[in-house]
Scaffold this motif. Structure first.
Motif, PDB file in Angstrom:
ATOM      1  N   VAL A 128       0.818  -1.212   0.000  1.00  0.00           N
ATOM      2  CA  VAL A 128       0.000   0.000   0.000  1.00  0.00           C
ATOM      3  C   VAL A 128       0.851   1.261   0.000  1.00  0.00           C
ATOM      4  O   VAL A 128       0.665   2.172  -0.840  1.00  0.00           O
ATOM      5  N   ASN A 129       1.781   1.378   0.931  1.00  0.00           N
ATOM      6  CA  ASN A 129       2.602   2.589   1.020  1.00  0.00           C
ATOM      7  C   ASN A 129       3.415   2.811  -0.247  1.00  0.00           C
ATOM      8  O   ASN A 129       3.622   3.959  -0.677  1.00  0.00           O
ATOM      9  N   TYR A 130       3.874   1.735  -0.873  1.00  0.00           N
ATOM     10  CA  TYR A 130       4.728   1.865  -2.047  1.00  0.00           C
ATOM     11  C   TYR A 130       3.897   2.189  -3.289  1.00  0.00           C
ATOM     12  O   TYR A 130       4.381   2.883  -4.187  1.00  0.00           O
ATOM     13  N   GLU A 131       2.665   1.692  -3.346  1.00  0.00           N
ATOM     14  CA  GLU A 131       1.784   2.091  -4.437  1.00  0.00           C
ATOM     15  C   GLU A 131       1.442   3.571  -4.342  1.00  0.00           C
ATOM     16  O   GLU A 131       1.377   4.282  -5.359  1.00  0.00           O
ATOM     17  N   ALA A 132       1.241   4.065  -3.105  1.00  0.00           N
ATOM     18  CA  ALA A 132       0.984   5.497  -2.910  1.00  0.00           C
ATOM     19  C   ALA A 132       2.198   6.324  -3.313  1.00  0.00           C
ATOM     20  O   ALA A 132       2.062   7.402  -3.926  1.00  0.00           O
ATOM     21  N   ALA A 133       3.397   5.819  -3.000  1.00  0.00           N
ATOM     22  CA  ALA A 133       4.610   6.543  -3.373  1.00  0.00           C
ATOM     23  C   ALA A 133       4.757   6.618  -4.887  1.00  0.00           C
ATOM     24  O   ALA A 133       5.191   7.637  -5.437  1.00  0.00           O
ATOM     25  N   VAL A 134       4.384   5.539  -5.595  1.00  0.00           N
ATOM     26  CA  VAL A 134       4.442   5.551  -7.063  1.00  0.00           C
ATOM     27  C   VAL A 134       3.455   6.570  -7.615  1.00  0.00           C
ATOM     28  O   VAL A 134       3.779   7.353  -8.526  1.00  0.00           O
ATOM     29  N   ALA A 135       2.238   6.609  -7.062  1.00  0.00           N
ATOM     30  CA  ALA A 135       1.234   7.560  -7.538  1.00  0.00           C
ATOM     31  C   ALA A 135       1.696   9.004  -7.309  1.00  0.00           C
ATOM     32  O   ALA A 135       1.525   9.872  -8.180  1.00  0.00           O
ATOM     33  N   GLN A 136       2.290   9.254  -6.150  1.00  0.00           N
ATOM     34  CA  GLN A 136       2.784  10.601  -5.860  1.00  0.00           C
ATOM     35  C   GLN A 136       3.920  10.971  -6.803  1.00  0.00           C
ATOM     36  O   GLN A 136       3.996  12.109  -7.292  1.00  0.00           O
ATOM     37  N   ALA A 137       4.808  10.016  -7.083  1.00  0.00           N
ATOM     38  CA  ALA A 137       5.923  10.288  -7.986  1.00  0.00           C
ATOM     39  C   ALA A 137       5.423  10.533  -9.405  1.00  0.00           C
ATOM     40  O   ALA A 137       5.963  11.381 -10.126  1.00  0.00           O
ATOM     41  N   GLU A 138       4.392   9.807  -9.825  1.00  0.00           N
ATOM     42  CA  GLU A 138       3.817  10.035 -11.157  1.00  0.00           C
ATOM     43  C   GLU A 138       3.226  11.438 -11.254  1.00  0.00           C
ATOM     44  O   GLU A 138       3.351  12.104 -12.290  1.00  0.00           O
ATOM     45  N   ALA A 139       2.582  11.892 -10.176  1.00  0.00           N
ATOM     46  CA  ALA A 139       2.030  13.246 -10.161  1.00  0.00           C
ATOM     47  C   ALA A 139       3.144  14.286 -10.248  1.00  0.00           C
ATOM     48  O   ALA A 139       3.015  15.299 -10.956  1.00  0.00           O
ATOM     49  N   SER A 140       4.248  14.032  -9.557  1.00  0.00           N
ATOM     50  CA  SER A 140       5.375  14.964  -9.602  1.00  0.00           C
ATOM     51  C   SER A 140       5.967  15.039 -11.005  1.00  0.00           C
ATOM     52  O   SER A 140       6.346  16.116 -11.478  1.00  0.00           O
ATOM     53  N   VAL A 141       6.038  13.896 -11.676  1.00  0.00           N
ATOM     54  CA  VAL A 141       6.542  13.879 -13.049  1.00  0.00           C
ATOM     55  C   VAL A 141       5.613  14.675 -13.960  1.00  0.00           C
ATOM     56  O   VAL A 141       6.063  15.470 -14.803  1.00  0.00           O
ATOM     57  N   ALA A 142       4.304  14.485 -13.796  1.00  0.00           N
ATOM     58  CA  ALA A 142       3.346  15.225 -14.625  1.00  0.00           C
ATOM     59  C   ALA A 142       3.468  16.723 -14.389  1.00  0.00           C
ATOM     60  O   ALA A 142       3.435  17.526 -15.344  1.00  0.00           O
ATOM     61  N   ASP A 143       3.609  17.143 -13.125  1.00  0.00           N
ATOM     62  CA  ASP A 143       3.779  18.564 -12.819  1.00  0.00           C
ATOM     63  C   ASP A 143       5.063  19.108 -13.437  1.00  0.00           C
ATOM     64  O   ASP A 143       5.089  20.219 -13.996  1.00  0.00           O
ATOM     65  N   ALA A 144       6.127  18.343 -13.355  1.00  0.00           N
ATOM     66  CA  ALA A 144       7.407  18.790 -13.907  1.00  0.00           C
ATOM     67  C   ALA A 144       7.328  18.899 -15.429  1.00  0.00           C
ATOM     68  O   ALA A 144       7.892  19.823 -16.029  1.00  0.00           O
ATOM     69  N   GLN A 145       6.655  17.938 -16.073  1.00  0.00           N
ATOM     70  CA  GLN A 145       6.488  18.011 -17.525  1.00  0.00           C
ATOM     71  C   GLN A 145       5.694  19.253 -17.920  1.00  0.00           C
ATOM     72  O   GLN A 145       6.012  19.926 -18.915  1.00  0.00           O
ATOM     73  N   LEU A 146       4.652  19.571 -17.129  1.00  0.00           N
ATOM     74  CA  LEU A 146       3.859  20.765 -17.400  1.00  0.00           C
ATOM     75  C   LEU A 146       4.697  22.024 -17.257  1.00  0.00           C
ATOM     76  O   LEU A 146       4.617  22.939 -18.100  1.00  0.00           O
ATOM     77  N   THR A 147       5.546  22.073 -16.226  1.00  0.00           N
ATOM     78  CA  THR A 147       6.399  23.245 -16.011  1.00  0.00           C
ATOM     79  C   THR A 147       7.363  23.432 -17.165  1.00  0.00           C
ATOM     80  O   THR A 147       7.615  24.564 -17.616  1.00  0.00           O
ATOM     81  N   VAL A 148       7.917  22.331 -17.673  1.00  0.00           N
ATOM     82  CA  VAL A 148       8.844  22.419 -18.808  1.00  0.00           C
ATOM     83  C   VAL A 148       8.125  23.000 -20.023  1.00  0.00           C
ATOM     84  O   VAL A 148       8.639  23.895 -20.714  1.00  0.00           O
TER      85      VAL A 148
END
Length: 292
Positions: free
Chosen positions: A68-88
């Protein structure tokens, strides 16, 4: 009256004499490993075969930690990647707009990197690289919650069970390779010097009154000498014997076996029966005049 001794005379001649070298040792797996937790979590699944003697095929799941905790960490990391792609993308658009604006008001002068927002774009791209790396780490941590068989193996130790909480580095059990076995064979220095490069190796063991044999091949020498016994060691890999009974097609770990190596030879020697040797190093010879 003269007493005459009756003797047996054997004609001998020099040449090369085949030499059979013998040794003995214990069988051990070619590979064994300790199963260790790479992440922290609670064990929520244990395969029923995870006990001493149980077997697994490569990549089969042996234990499973809570995800559970690691699936949540993956989801959070995916969101961070999406935000970073948007910023670029935003910084790229802003930079293009800044270049168009500068062409209107710059009076033909070259625009600075700050005006064109180049540092902002570099920063956004760096944050994207960092976010992607964190996503890979989160995905790898999620993958590590599954403890899998590293190769076709048999369990030699099972240390933990369902419900136990483990931390990074906790030992879970031990397994060994079921496809490869080897035996460590000692030889005296004189025999070691006579070992052939391509000699045939046969190992055998007596079990329940039956003789079991396996072919083997020398894979390496340990390269050192035991100072206590003045012996040198070689490692021979035992090959399966498909004609042996089920369960004995390969030797078992810990089995004591005898080994014979053929292919060596003594060059330019004279072979005589052991019965012809007197003491340690004397031989009676009959000369041309029939005298001993």
């Amino acid at each position: 009256e003269v007493s005459l001794f009756v003797v047996e005379v054997i004609e001998v001649e020099g040449g090369d004499v085949p030499l059979e070298l013998t040794s003995e040792g214990l069988v051990s797996p070619r590979r064994d490993t300790v199963l260790t937790a790479e992440v922290t979590g609670r064990i929520i699944f244990v395969d029923a075969r995870f006990q001493v003697g149980g077997t697994f095929k490569v990549d089969e799941v042996i234990l499973q930690l809570d995800r559970v905790n690691y699936e949540a960490a993956v989801a959070q990391a995916e969101a961070s990647v999406a935000d970073a792609q948007l910023t670029v993308k935003q910084e790229q658009a802003r930079g293009e707009q800044a270049a168009r604006d500068w062409r209107k008001i710059g009076n033909g002068k070259p625009a600075s990197e700050m005006v064109l927002r180049v540092p902002f774009l570099k920063s956004a791209r760096a944050r994207l690289v960092s976010a992607e790396a964190m996503l890979r780490k989160a995905e790898e941590d999620l993958r590590r919650t599954s403890i899998r068989a590293p190769f076709d193996c048999r369990v030699s130790k099972a240390l933990l069970d369902l419900g136990a909480t483990v931390v990074t580095g906790t030992q879970l059990g031990e397994v060994y390779d079921t496809d490869g076995f080897e035996v460590r064979l000692p030889f005296s220095l004189s025999d070691f010097s006579e070992l052939p490069e391509d000699g045939k190796v046969t190992v055998s063991a007596t079990l329940g009154g039956a003789e079991h044999t396996w072919n083997a091949k020398v894979t390496r020498s340990e390269g050192g000498i035991d100072r206590t016994t003045l012996s040198a060691f070689i490692i021979a890999e035992v090959e399966p014997n498909p004609e042996a009974p089920e369960g004995f097609q390969t030797p078992l770990p810990g089995m004591f076996v005898r080994a014979k190596i053929t292919g060596a030879k003594l060059s330019d020697v004279v072979s005589v029966p052991r019965s012809a040797v007197r003491g340690r190093d004397q031989i009676t010879v009959l000369n041309a005049d029939d005298e001993l």
